[in-house]
Write an enzyme that holds these catalytic residues in place. Structure first.
Site, PDB file in Angstrom:
ATOM      1  N   TYR A   1       8.377   0.097   5.507  1.00  0.00           N
ATOM      2  CA  TYR A   1       7.398  -0.684   4.755  1.00  0.00           C
ATOM      3  C   TYR A   1       7.572  -2.149   5.169  1.00  0.00           C
ATOM      4  CZ  TYR A   1       4.888  -2.538   0.652  1.00  0.00           C
ATOM      5  OH  TYR A   1       4.005  -3.183  -0.187  1.00  0.00           O
TER       6      TYR A   1
ATOM      7  N   LYS B   1       4.521   1.001   8.282  1.00  0.00           N
ATOM      8  CA  LYS B   1       3.372   0.531   7.503  1.00  0.00           C
ATOM      9  C   LYS B   1       3.266  -0.963   7.765  1.00  0.00           C
ATOM     10  CE  LYS B   1       1.715  -0.354   2.826  1.00  0.00           C
ATOM     11  NZ  LYS B   1       2.092  -0.451   1.399  1.00  0.00           N
TER      12      LYS B   1
END
Length: 299
Positions: A134, A162
């Site tokens: 992330y 991501k």
């Protein structure tokens, strides 16, 4: 797991007193899958991960696993302070049936590049689950840059990033540095068309919670290179997509779900439900999108 498609970051449904609303959560997960998402991510930041106890997180994953019923992959967000706590959480989530992790950097310490590499390598060694990094340096101050990814390329459990740096050039920089070693997902709603044009394979989306059918349609059009068809839908949804980038995205997206299909809008303190001018403004954006989508459907 196939790292392609729309993977909504699922909101954790709560009652007005802050308790878990597991039936509402299961309904929302089923709704997402029925409308075509490729995977679901429970306990993301949007799912108020850090506001839940480990027992509550276990309840969320157990209930979601039952609702998913093997139809799509189920990932869990992982947001911890220490390496030890992150490793323990990874093992717990694996036992609870998670099929992958969307892993934050340490949420209480701004690690440098060497420390960031070590954090993700240690996490990869803690379980057998594949990991999506992330990357949100705007919110967490830690940037998983292409040179960090190059240092993680020899860690097979790390398979995806991501990308939420806000710099659309980063997608190409990752591919130039690492080739196809990592799947690259768009991590912010109001850059999905641009990201798809640059070759991302997936989208971790917030507003898909409210409009799964439309967001899957938008992603599929973009991935197919049908941008003439995608642009009108993207322009229609972009004012609502901008809500995904605000510090109050949890409240904003839950309010969108509430208006679209009656989901509970309640949040866990210190977050508070929207009120006054702010609620009126956000509500107007959402209602406008609802009205325009109805107009498209009727045309």
């Amino acid at each position: 797991m196939t790292w392609r498609g729309v993977f909504p970051a699922v909101t954790t449904k709560l009652k007005q007193d802050g308790a878990l609303d597991l039936p509402a959560l299961q309904h929302s997960v089923d709704r997402l899958i029925v409308h075509g998402v490729s995977g679901v991510i429970l306990l993301p930041m949007l799912g108020e991960n850090a506001s839940l106890s480990m027992d509550e997180r276990a309840q969320v994953l157990t209930a979601a696993k039952e609702a998913v019923a093997g139809r799509v992959p189920m990932l869990s967000g992982l947001a911890e302070v220490s390496t030890h706590a992150a490793a323990e959480a990874a093992r717990t989530y694996e036992k609870l049936g998670a099929e992958g992790l969307m892993a934050f950097p340490s949420i209480a310490y701004k690690s440098d590049k060497r420390e960031t590499v070590k954090w993700y390598k240690d996490l990869a060694a803690a379980s057998s689950l594949p990991i999506m990094i992330y990357n949100n340096p705007i919110a967490y101050g830690v940037d998983a840059t292409p040179d960090i990814l190059e240092q993680l390329a020899d860690t097979p459990e790390i398979v995806c990033i991501k990308e939420e740096s806000g710099d659309i050039r980063r997608v190409t920089d990752i591919y130039n540095a690492c080739g196809d070693r990592f799947a690259v997902f768009c991590g912010v709603d109001d850059l999905i068309l641009e990201s798809a044009a640059l070759g991302v394979t997936g989208w971790v989306s917030g507003m898909t919670n409210a409009w799964p059918e439309e967001c899957v349609r938008l992603f599929d059009l973009c991935r197919a290179g049908r941008f003439e068809e995608a642009r009108p839908l993207y322009r229609l949804l972009t004012p609502a997509f901008h809500l995904d980038t605000h510090v109050k995205l949890v409240q904003y997206i839950k309010l969108a779900e509430h208006f679209v299909y009656g989901a509970p809008e309640w949040v866990r303190a210190p977050r508070l439900p929207l009120e006054g001018e702010e609620r009126a403004h956000v509500g107007a954006v959402i209602r406008d999108a609802i009205a325009q989508l109805r107009g498209r459907a009727a045309a």
